[in-house]
Scaffold this motif. Structure first.
Motif, PDB file in Angstrom:
ATOM      1  N   GLU A  83       0.899  -1.219  -0.072  1.00  0.00           N
ATOM      2  CA  GLU A  83      -0.182   0.100  -0.076  1.00  0.00           C
ATOM      3  C   GLU A  83       0.805   1.299  -0.057  1.00  0.00           C
ATOM      4  O   GLU A  83       0.466   2.426  -0.576  1.00  0.00           O
ATOM      5  N   PHE A  84       2.092   1.256   0.305  1.00  0.00           N
ATOM      6  CA  PHE A  84       2.807   2.390   0.795  1.00  0.00           C
ATOM      7  C   PHE A  84       4.277   2.545   0.117  1.00  0.00           C
ATOM      8  O   PHE A  84       5.060   3.453   0.141  1.00  0.00           O
ATOM      9  N   SER A  85       4.451   1.505  -0.619  1.00  0.00           N
ATOM     10  CA  SER A  85       5.956   1.575  -1.109  1.00  0.00           C
ATOM     11  C   SER A  85       6.057   2.473  -2.352  1.00  0.00           C
ATOM     12  O   SER A  85       7.280   2.755  -2.814  1.00  0.00           O
ATOM     13  N   ARG A  86       4.972   2.774  -2.892  1.00  0.00           N
ATOM     14  CA  ARG A  86       4.850   3.584  -4.290  1.00  0.00           C
ATOM     15  C   ARG A  86       4.286   4.890  -4.032  1.00  0.00           C
ATOM     16  O   ARG A  86       2.999   4.769  -3.706  1.00  0.00           O
ATOM     17  N   LEU A  87       4.634   6.102  -4.304  1.00  0.00           N
ATOM     18  CA  LEU A  87       3.932   7.192  -4.279  1.00  0.00           C
ATOM     19  C   LEU A  87       3.303   7.582  -5.839  1.00  0.00           C
ATOM     20  O   LEU A  87       3.948   7.171  -7.024  1.00  0.00           O
ATOM     21  N   SER A  88       2.128   8.175  -5.602  1.00  0.00           N
ATOM     22  CA  SER A  88       1.523   8.880  -6.974  1.00  0.00           C
ATOM     23  C   SER A  88       2.790   9.863  -7.597  1.00  0.00           C
ATOM     24  O   SER A  88       3.686  10.269  -7.059  1.00  0.00           O
ATOM     25  N   ARG A  89       2.398  10.160  -8.977  1.00  0.00           N
ATOM     26  CA  ARG A  89       3.399  11.098  -9.570  1.00  0.00           C
ATOM     27  C   ARG A  89       3.376  12.522  -8.917  1.00  0.00           C
ATOM     28  O   ARG A  89       4.438  12.837  -8.999  1.00  0.00           O
ATOM     29  N   CYS A  90       2.311  12.817  -8.288  1.00  0.00           N
ATOM     30  CA  CYS A  90       2.237  14.221  -7.762  1.00  0.00           C
ATOM     31  C   CYS A  90       1.624  14.012  -6.349  1.00  0.00           C
ATOM     32  O   CYS A  90       0.485  14.270  -6.107  1.00  0.00           O
ATOM     33  N   PRO A  91       2.342  13.477  -5.365  1.00  0.00           N
ATOM     34  CA  PRO A  91       1.976  13.130  -4.101  1.00  0.00           C
ATOM     35  C   PRO A  91       1.635  14.197  -3.472  1.00  0.00           C
ATOM     36  O   PRO A  91       2.441  15.263  -3.290  1.00  0.00           O
ATOM     37  N   SER A  92       0.477  14.185  -2.432  1.00  0.00           N
ATOM     38  CA  SER A  92       0.249  15.371  -1.443  1.00  0.00           C
ATOM     39  C   SER A  92       1.295  14.947  -0.264  1.00  0.00           C
ATOM     40  O   SER A  92       1.859  14.227   0.014  1.00  0.00           O
ATOM     41  N   TYR A  93       1.295  16.139   0.311  1.00  0.00           N
ATOM     42  CA  TYR A  93       1.913  16.316   1.635  1.00  0.00           C
ATOM     43  C   TYR A  93       1.504  14.978   2.594  1.00  0.00           C
ATOM     44  O   TYR A  93       2.434  14.311   3.400  1.00  0.00           O
ATOM     45  N   ASP A  94       0.057  15.168   2.914  1.00  0.00           N
ATOM     46  CA  ASP A  94      -0.190  13.954   3.614  1.00  0.00           C
ATOM     47  C   ASP A  94       0.121  12.213   3.213  1.00  0.00           C
ATOM     48  O   ASP A  94       0.589  11.466   3.814  1.00  0.00           O
ATOM     49  N   GLU A  95       0.228  12.242   1.709  1.00  0.00           N
ATOM     50  CA  GLU A  95       0.489  11.017   1.033  1.00  0.00           C
ATOM     51  C   GLU A  95       1.901  10.789   1.474  1.00  0.00           C
ATOM     52  O   GLU A  95       2.408   9.665   1.676  1.00  0.00           O
ATOM     53  N   ILE A  96       3.009  11.585   1.431  1.00  0.00           N
ATOM     54  CA  ILE A  96       4.234  11.542   1.733  1.00  0.00           C
ATOM     55  C   ILE A  96       4.459  11.251   3.274  1.00  0.00           C
ATOM     56  O   ILE A  96       5.290  10.153   3.515  1.00  0.00           O
ATOM     57  N   MET A  97       3.566  11.920   3.957  1.00  0.00           N
ATOM     58  CA  MET A  97       3.975  11.409   5.595  1.00  0.00           C
ATOM     59  C   MET A  97       3.197  10.121   5.780  1.00  0.00           C
ATOM     60  O   MET A  97       3.964   9.335   6.538  1.00  0.00           O
ATOM     61  N   TYR A  98       2.252   9.790   5.301  1.00  0.00           N
ATOM     62  CA  TYR A  98       1.747   8.524   5.633  1.00  0.00           C
ATOM     63  C   TYR A  98       2.770   7.235   4.858  1.00  0.00           C
ATOM     64  O   TYR A  98       2.983   6.155   5.600  1.00  0.00           O
ATOM     65  N   SER A  99       3.241   7.615   3.836  1.00  0.00           N
ATOM     66  CA  SER A  99       4.309   6.588   3.204  1.00  0.00           C
ATOM     67  C   SER A  99       5.374   6.410   4.002  1.00  0.00           C
ATOM     68  O   SER A  99       5.950   5.276   4.241  1.00  0.00           O
ATOM     69  N   THR A 100       5.987   7.561   4.507  1.00  0.00           N
ATOM     70  CA  THR A 100       7.312   7.497   5.303  1.00  0.00           C
ATOM     71  C   THR A 100       6.907   6.816   6.742  1.00  0.00           C
ATOM     72  O   THR A 100       7.892   6.051   7.159  1.00  0.00           O
ATOM     73  N   ARG A 101       5.764   7.265   7.171  1.00  0.00           N
ATOM     74  CA  ARG A 101       5.725   6.488   8.418  1.00  0.00           C
ATOM     75  C   ARG A 101       5.413   4.913   8.371  1.00  0.00           C
ATOM     76  O   ARG A 101       6.036   3.995   9.080  1.00  0.00           O
TER      77      ARG A 101
END
Length: 249
Positions: A83-101
């Motif tokens: 669910e979190f190993s790949r980011l979208s092409r234009c990730p939001s701030y929250d998406e980056i935070m969630y994936s990093t956690r």
């Protein structure tokens, strides 16, 4: 090797009992081998005892795993990966935070504080990851060492299976660092590398297969003069350990 090592471990002293001497991983070993801090804030999860896994995942990861991705209050490491190993092409701030956690939680569950139920991790660590600037302030190495001691004590109990929970990377790295007879063959491995676990996880390792009886005999023949003294480098890089290991999800 771990099976033979369990037979040497004393849960009363938290040391491995060799012929005429005893040894055990230390806080210094955890810092050098894993490359994580051993001083700082205590890694504790008491403040979230009343929160469910679903609540924690939704608050800190933005998603709730379905029942197939959970076992009790734990979530699958494979769910975090998928669910979190790949980011979208234009990730939001929250998406980056969630994936990093999710990435750091994956490291905690797979490398630092693995549970007996391998492949799962508790979301109870997520509140400690809410502020990334404070993550390095926690004594992750001390927690990993205490968790390993607990795992070894349970593994040697007569009523339990000889299966380790805790950081196998820390324990195997410690055995390799201190007991040259147990080391795998290395091809041109760098002498000074940090964290030290990277030395023993590279593609240059060639480990001849040995059975338990051979390893048990090697341990029985070990004398204090056969033990090496690693970590003699005085570089500032080795003096302060503040980063999580650069492992891949």
């Amino acid at each position: 090797m771990l099976t033979a090592f369990f037979e040497l471990w004393s849960k009363e002293t938290n040391t491995a009992q060799f012929h005429g001497f005893e040894m055990a991983p230390s806080l210094r070993d955890a810092a050098y081998i894993l490359g994580v801090p051993v001083t700082g804030r205590v890694v504790t999860t008491g403040a979230v005892l009343n929160k469910s896994a679903d609540e924690l995942c939704f608050q800190y990861l933005g998603q709730v795993p379905d029942c197939r991705e959970c076992r009790g209050s734990h979530v699958k490491l494979s769910w975090l990966q998928s669910e979190f190993s790949r980011l979208s092409r234009c990730p939001s701030y929250d998406e980056i935070m969630y994936s990093t956690r999710a990435y750091i939680l994956f490291l905690i569950g797979s490398a630092l504080l693995p549970e007996r139920d391998r492949g799962y991790v508790s979301p109870k660590y997520l509140p400690l990851l809410s502020d990334f600037e404070k993550v390095q302030e926690y004594a992750w190495g001390a927690a990993a060492l205490a968790h390993l001691y607990k795992g070894l004590s349970i593994a040697v109990a007569s009523s339990s299976r000889k299966r380790l929970f805790g950081s196998a990377a820390l324990l195997m790295g410690w055995i390799y660092e201190y007991i040259p007879a147990m080391r795998p063959d290395m091809d041109d491995a760098p002498a000074h590398i940090f964290p030290r676990v990277l030395k023993w996880t590279g593609s240059t390792i060639s480990q001849p297969r040995k059975n338990v009886s051979d390893i048990r005999k090697a341990f029985s023949l070990l004398r204090v003069s056969d033990v090496s003294r690693p970590f003699c480098c005085s570089s500032p890089q080795f003096a302060v350990c503040i980063s999580l290991p650069n492992l891949t999800m």
